[in-house]
Design an enzyme around this catalytic site. Structure first.
Site, short mmCIF file in Angstrom:
data_model
loop_
_atom_site.label_atom_id
_atom_site.label_comp_id
_atom_site.label_asym_id
_atom_site.label_seq_id
_atom_site.Cartn_x
_atom_site.Cartn_y
_atom_site.Cartn_z
N TYR A 1 27.62 159.04 -55.68
CA TYR A 1 28.22 157.98 -54.89
C TYR A 1 29.65 157.68 -55.33
CZ TYR A 1 28.14 153.47 -52.32
OH TYR A 1 28.39 152.42 -51.46
N ARG B 1 29.91 139.38 -46.14
CA ARG B 1 31.32 139.72 -46.27
C ARG B 1 31.55 140.41 -47.61
NH1 ARG B 1 34.03 133.97 -44.33
NH2 ARG B 1 33.21 133.98 -42.18
N THR C 1 29.57 162.75 -59.76
CA THR C 1 29.61 163.65 -58.60
C THR C 1 28.75 163.13 -57.45
OG1 THR C 1 27.84 164.97 -59.58
CG2 THR C 1 30.09 165.71 -59.97
N SER D 1 32.11 159.96 -53.73
CA SER D 1 32.30 159.64 -52.32
C SER D 1 33.22 158.44 -52.13
CB SER D 1 30.94 159.34 -51.66
OG SER D 1 30.09 160.46 -51.74
N ASP E 1 17.31 166.68 -56.66
CA ASP E 1 17.97 165.85 -57.66
C ASP E 1 17.44 164.42 -57.65
OD1 ASP E 1 19.46 167.97 -58.49
OD2 ASP E 1 21.40 167.20 -57.80
N GLY E 2 17.12 163.90 -56.47
CA GLY E 2 16.59 162.53 -56.37
C GLY E 2 15.28 162.37 -57.12
#
Length: 285
Positions: free
Chosen positions: A185, A153, A183, A188, A68-69
């Site tokens: 990043y 930060r 579906t 996740s 896929d990448g």
């Protein structure tokens, strides 16, 4: 004669063998095969035309050998030409590359006979505005991600949609994903799964430290503007996790659906929901 560009990912051990087999099948079927010279030289196959670096004019189709990448990378490289593409899967089960190496001959036969469908996929575009001038832009098939640097930060962002102030976000970053990228990043980070045929963008905060911590789905005609509420130490803007650029404190980022789409060639009647079920069964979602 239809011209097809072949793009192997040589990091995959089997890429050379599969590419040589694929090229032979395409040539036998009457396609004009073209490749970048460095790839053609590595394969050492005869009768292949060369693509000038970055010049994809005249291609009818494109095929990538990898996972896929690799298909994400090809989609960005071919943008904005909207050349129909497909992938030969040399990785794990993915959402994008659907043809296995054992299915090469059938896929070539279907391509030759026109027995396939073309599926439009939304892409997302980001523009970096600095001192009222556009300084850079990125385009992605999966997503555009704004994220803090390794040692920085959290970032404090002011988010506007269609010119209307939406909220302040204190987080490690923000993902703006297409349905294709929902579906990846975004998922996740807690974002929703969005069917690829929908026309929408998903805003998903990364490790939010503020009340504005829920994913938000907006229409594909929305314009998302991001400003820094507090000057950041180090922030990156990334497309598909593969291209990135560093941002400065005064930058404004405008994100919207890209004006052109990626076109996927589909040979099978396997639906998005079938693939989703298979990935859940594998424990990969």
């Amino acid at each position: 004669m239809k011209r097809i560009g072949v793009f192997p990912l040589f990091e995959k051990p089997e890429a050379v063998k599969v590419a040589v087999k694929l090229i032979a099948l395409l040539q036998k079927a009457g396609f004009g095969v073209v490749m970048e010279k460095v790839s053609a030289d590595r394969l050492g196959v005869a009768g292949v035309g060369f693509l000038d670096q970055g010049d994809f004019a005249g291609l009818d189709y494109g095929v990538v050998l990898g996972g896929d990448g690799a298909l994400l990378s090809l989609a960005r490289r071919l943008y904005p030409r909207e050349i129909p593409i497909f992938g030969i899967n040399l990785g794990h089960l993915g959402f994008l590359t659907e043809v296995e190496d054992k299915e090469l001959e059938l896929a070539v036969q279907q391509l030759q006979a026109g027995e396939f469908t073309v599926e439009d996929r939304l892409m997302v575009n980001a523009e970096v505005i600095r001192k009222d001038a556009r300084r850079a832009s990125l385009v992605g098939l999966n997503d555009i991600v704004l994220t803090k640097g390794i040692f920085a930060r959290m970032v404090r962002l002011e988010v506007l949609i269609d010119g209307f102030f939406t909220g302040l976000l204190a987080a490690d970053g923000l993902i703006v994903a297409t349905p294709t990228g929902s579906t990846a990043y975004s998922l996740s980070a807690g974002g929703p799964i969005v069917a690829p045929q929908l026309s929408a963008l998903v805003l998903t905060p990364i490790c939010a430290h503020s009340l504005f911590n829920r994913p938000l789905v907006v229409g594909s005609n929305a314009v998302i503007e991001i400003n820094f509420a507090v000057p950041p130490l180090e922030v990156l803007l990334t497309a598909d996790g593969q291209e990135s650029l560093a941002l400065e404190a005064e930058d404004r980022i405008k994100i919207s659906a890209a004006p052109h789409k990626t076109k996927f060639i589909r040979f099978k009647e396997k639906s998005f929901y079938h693939i989703l079920r298979e990935k859940v069964k594998e424990g990969r979602l």
